[in-house]
Scaffold this active site. Structure first.
Site, PDB file in Angstrom:
ATOM      1  N   CYS A  84      22.631 -39.480  30.814  1.00  0.00           N
ATOM      2  CA  CYS A  84      21.529 -40.256  30.239  1.00  0.00           C
ATOM      3  C   CYS A  84      21.613 -41.741  30.556  1.00  0.00           C
ATOM      4  O   CYS A  84      20.698 -42.499  30.215  1.00  0.00           O
ATOM      5  CB  CYS A  84      21.484 -40.050  28.728  1.00  0.00           C
ATOM      6  SG  CYS A  84      21.552 -38.323  28.252  1.00  0.00           S
ATOM      7  N   HIS A 130      13.625 -38.156  24.732  1.00  0.00           N
ATOM      8  CA  HIS A 130      14.822 -38.571  25.468  1.00  0.00           C
ATOM      9  C   HIS A 130      14.584 -38.256  26.933  1.00  0.00           C
ATOM     10  O   HIS A 130      14.629 -37.092  27.350  1.00  0.00           O
ATOM     11  CB  HIS A 130      16.036 -37.816  24.938  1.00  0.00           C
ATOM     12  CG  HIS A 130      17.345 -38.367  25.420  1.00  0.00           C
ATOM     13  ND1 HIS A 130      17.452 -39.243  26.473  1.00  0.00           N
ATOM     14  CD2 HIS A 130      18.618 -38.171  24.966  1.00  0.00           C
ATOM     15  CE1 HIS A 130      18.712 -39.552  26.663  1.00  0.00           C
ATOM     16  NE2 HIS A 130      19.450 -38.910  25.756  1.00  0.00           N
ATOM     17  N   HIS A 156      19.856 -46.880  22.127  1.00  0.00           N
ATOM     18  CA  HIS A 156      19.883 -45.549  22.733  1.00  0.00           C
ATOM     19  C   HIS A 156      19.187 -44.577  21.788  1.00  0.00           C
ATOM     20  O   HIS A 156      18.406 -43.743  22.222  1.00  0.00           O
ATOM     21  CB  HIS A 156      21.329 -45.133  23.009  1.00  0.00           C
ATOM     22  CG  HIS A 156      21.455 -43.877  23.806  1.00  0.00           C
ATOM     23  ND1 HIS A 156      20.833 -43.702  25.025  1.00  0.00           N
ATOM     24  CD2 HIS A 156      22.129 -42.720  23.549  1.00  0.00           C
ATOM     25  CE1 HIS A 156      21.114 -42.494  25.489  1.00  0.00           C
ATOM     26  NE2 HIS A 156      21.893 -41.877  24.617  1.00  0.00           N
ATOM     27  N   LYS A 209      12.522 -43.541  21.959  1.00  0.00           N
ATOM     28  CA  LYS A 209      12.645 -42.093  22.116  1.00  0.00           C
ATOM     29  C   LYS A 209      11.829 -41.332  21.073  1.00  0.00           C
ATOM     30  O   LYS A 209      11.502 -40.160  21.264  1.00  0.00           O
ATOM     31  CB  LYS A 209      14.110 -41.671  22.065  1.00  0.00           C
ATOM     32  CG  LYS A 209      14.925 -42.090  23.295  1.00  0.00           C
ATOM     33  CD  LYS A 209      16.356 -41.632  23.176  1.00  0.00           C
ATOM     34  CE  LYS A 209      17.155 -41.930  24.447  1.00  0.00           C
ATOM     35  NZ  LYS A 209      17.403 -43.378  24.637  1.00  0.00           N
ATOM     36  N   PHE A 216      26.230 -38.443  28.179  1.00  0.00           N
ATOM     37  CA  PHE A 216      27.268 -37.424  28.087  1.00  0.00           C
ATOM     38  C   PHE A 216      28.358 -37.736  29.107  1.00  0.00           C
ATOM     39  O   PHE A 216      28.084 -38.221  30.207  1.00  0.00           O
ATOM     40  CB  PHE A 216      26.678 -36.046  28.375  1.00  0.00           C
ATOM     41  CG  PHE A 216      26.064 -35.366  27.176  1.00  0.00           C
ATOM     42  CD1 PHE A 216      25.915 -36.017  25.970  1.00  0.00           C
ATOM     43  CD2 PHE A 216      25.639 -34.055  27.260  1.00  0.00           C
ATOM     44  CE1 PHE A 216      25.365 -35.395  24.866  1.00  0.00           C
ATOM     45  CE2 PHE A 216      25.075 -33.402  26.166  1.00  0.00           C
ATOM     46  CZ  PHE A 216      24.936 -34.070  24.969  1.00  0.00           C
ATOM     47  N   GLU A 268      25.988 -45.915  16.813  1.00  0.00           N
ATOM     48  CA  GLU A 268      25.337 -47.068  17.435  1.00  0.00           C
ATOM     49  C   GLU A 268      25.093 -48.158  16.391  1.00  0.00           C
ATOM     50  O   GLU A 268      25.258 -49.350  16.685  1.00  0.00           O
ATOM     51  CB  GLU A 268      24.030 -46.659  18.106  1.00  0.00           C
ATOM     52  CG  GLU A 268      23.423 -47.763  18.957  1.00  0.00           C
ATOM     53  CD  GLU A 268      22.310 -47.296  19.876  1.00  0.00           C
ATOM     54  OE1 GLU A 268      21.908 -48.079  20.765  1.00  0.00           O
ATOM     55  OE2 GLU A 268      21.836 -46.147  19.714  1.00  0.00           O
TER      56      GLU A 268
END
Length: 403
Positions: free
Chosen positions: A154, A330, A293, A325, A389, A304
């Site tokens: 990502c 996403h 994010h 998002k 990831f 976060e």
């Protein structure tokens, strides 16, 4: 060191097929999610995604010949449409500009050559090439500098942008076309994330993705493509280009911790933000907006938030932080580029995009997440986080340009 500026933007998302429509969609609180149409749903727990409407094909057709488009998958065409828009937006004369000094870097996880794409079994090898997008952009415009794709989950397109910055600072390039594409909705993508319990199983498109809320239960996948044109200040000024902002800083780092979970308490996320600010020569006191994010998963949103508090201290409560998002899903490999564009527009307009679907607050998450409506806020410096990831983290620092 050479100053790197941004001179062009292009976007294809579920809320708009151009950068302008994308931004207007964000600011108006538009939700790009719907019940999935690309695949049958009888075997999937997740039934919602932010699919891009097929009308984007007309945008791709403005910049690319039919025979070129026929050799690509849907997701690659989203990237081509965004590339064409960004290159046109930057106003470069590709006939006279030195193509040897132009690089092309895209974040590509894969081209989604699956499911309905298999119904057209032509150009199979080309459609499966993860480097097809940067190759086609180079060929179309005569850019003979470094051209390749990067795959860091990502964070892929944020890495592409960070690398482009380094190429310009080093003198290898004067301009870099940088961006990324998401996967399209396929059986493997949906079932794979469901196996990891990372994706929301809420069937309501209007509440399925709700970052930073008490009842968040995972992310919703979004399709799309995004491109930014990076350029040395010297090059941009020499050709009289419009300059959106400066790419003042960028960080790329690995957590060396876990394939899917972020490092405990957001330690790696905090390090990414600190490194990016150091690279920009700025301090936490300089930041006016954080594009999070913000995936709507339990761990990401908690960690976060903890990372932002660690880096910014008490100022964390004064800095608006939102997740787009909730609007576009996403967008995986495209996320870094599309979210950087949101920062660029926030600097340009003085509006911070909202986190829509924000309903019941989580008591542990108590920052200003710009709930449901945009906020007027002067933004001179914005940061954009992308945490992938594998522990692949990136943070970009966008700054108002001072010529």
């Amino acid at each position: 060191m050479k100053k790197v500026v941004i001179t062009g933007i292009g976007a294809v998302t579920s809320v708009g097929n151009t950068a302008a429509d994308y931004w207007n969609g964000l600011i108006s609180g538009k939700c790009g999610m719907r019940t999935i149409t690309r695949i049958p749903l009888d075997k999937h727990d997740t039934t919602v995604a932010a699919e891009v409407d097929d009308s984007f094909e007309a945008e791709a057709g403005k910049y690319w010949k039919k025979r070129q488009l026929n050799a690509t998958t849907t997701t690659t065409r989203m990237g081509l449409a965004s590339a064409g828009e960004a290159i046109a937006d930057c106003g470069v004369d590709t006939e006279t500009y030195d193509g040897r000094k132009v690089g092309v870097i895209y974040g590509v996880i894969d081209n989604s050559f699956e499911d309905y794409e298999l119904e057209k079994p032509l150009n199979i090898t080309l459609k499966k090439m993860p480097n097809e997008l940067p190759a086609l952009v180079s060929i179309r415009y005569g850019f003979t500098g470094p051209s390749f794709n990067v795959s860091t989950a990502c964070a892929s397109s944020a890495y592409a942008i960070a690398l482009g910055k380094q190429f310009i600072e080093s003198g290898l390039c004067d301009m870099v076309v940088a961006g990324g594409i998401s996967n399209t909705v396929t059986h493997l993508v949906i079932s794979g994330f469901n196996q990891l319990l990372a994706m929301s199983v809420n069937p309501d498109p209007n509440t399925a993705a709700r970052p930073f809320t008490k009842n968040r239960d995972g992310f919703i996948m979004g399709e799309g493509g995004g491109t930014v044109i990076l350029e040395s200040e010297e090059s941009a000024k020499a050709r009289g280009a419009k300059i959106y902002c400066e790419l003042a800083g960028a960080a790329m780092c690995g957590e060396a911790f876990n394939l899917t979970a972020p490092k405990t308490d957001g330690v790696g996320m905090a390090e990414s933000m600190r490194m990016a600010l150091d690279n920009a020569g700025l301090t936490p006191d300089d930041v006016d907006y954080i594009n999070a994010h913000g995936t709507s998963t339990g761990l990401n949103d908690l960690y976060e938030t903890m990372a932002v508090k660690e880096v910014f201290g008490k100022r964390a409560y004064d800095i608006p932080m939102s997740s787009v998002k909730a609007s576009i899903g996403h967008t995986l490999g495209a996320g870094g580029a599309l979210e950087a564009i949101a920062c660029i527009k926030a600097i340009e307009t003085g509006l911070v995009p909202p986190t829509i679907h924000y309903d019941e607050p989580d008591p542990e998450l108590d920052l200003n997440y710009v709930p449901n409506k945009p906020q007027e806020h002067k933004v001179d410096v914005a940061i954009s986080n992308s945490f992938g990831f594998g522990g692949h983290n990136a943070t970009l620092v966008l700054k108002r340009y001072e010529g």
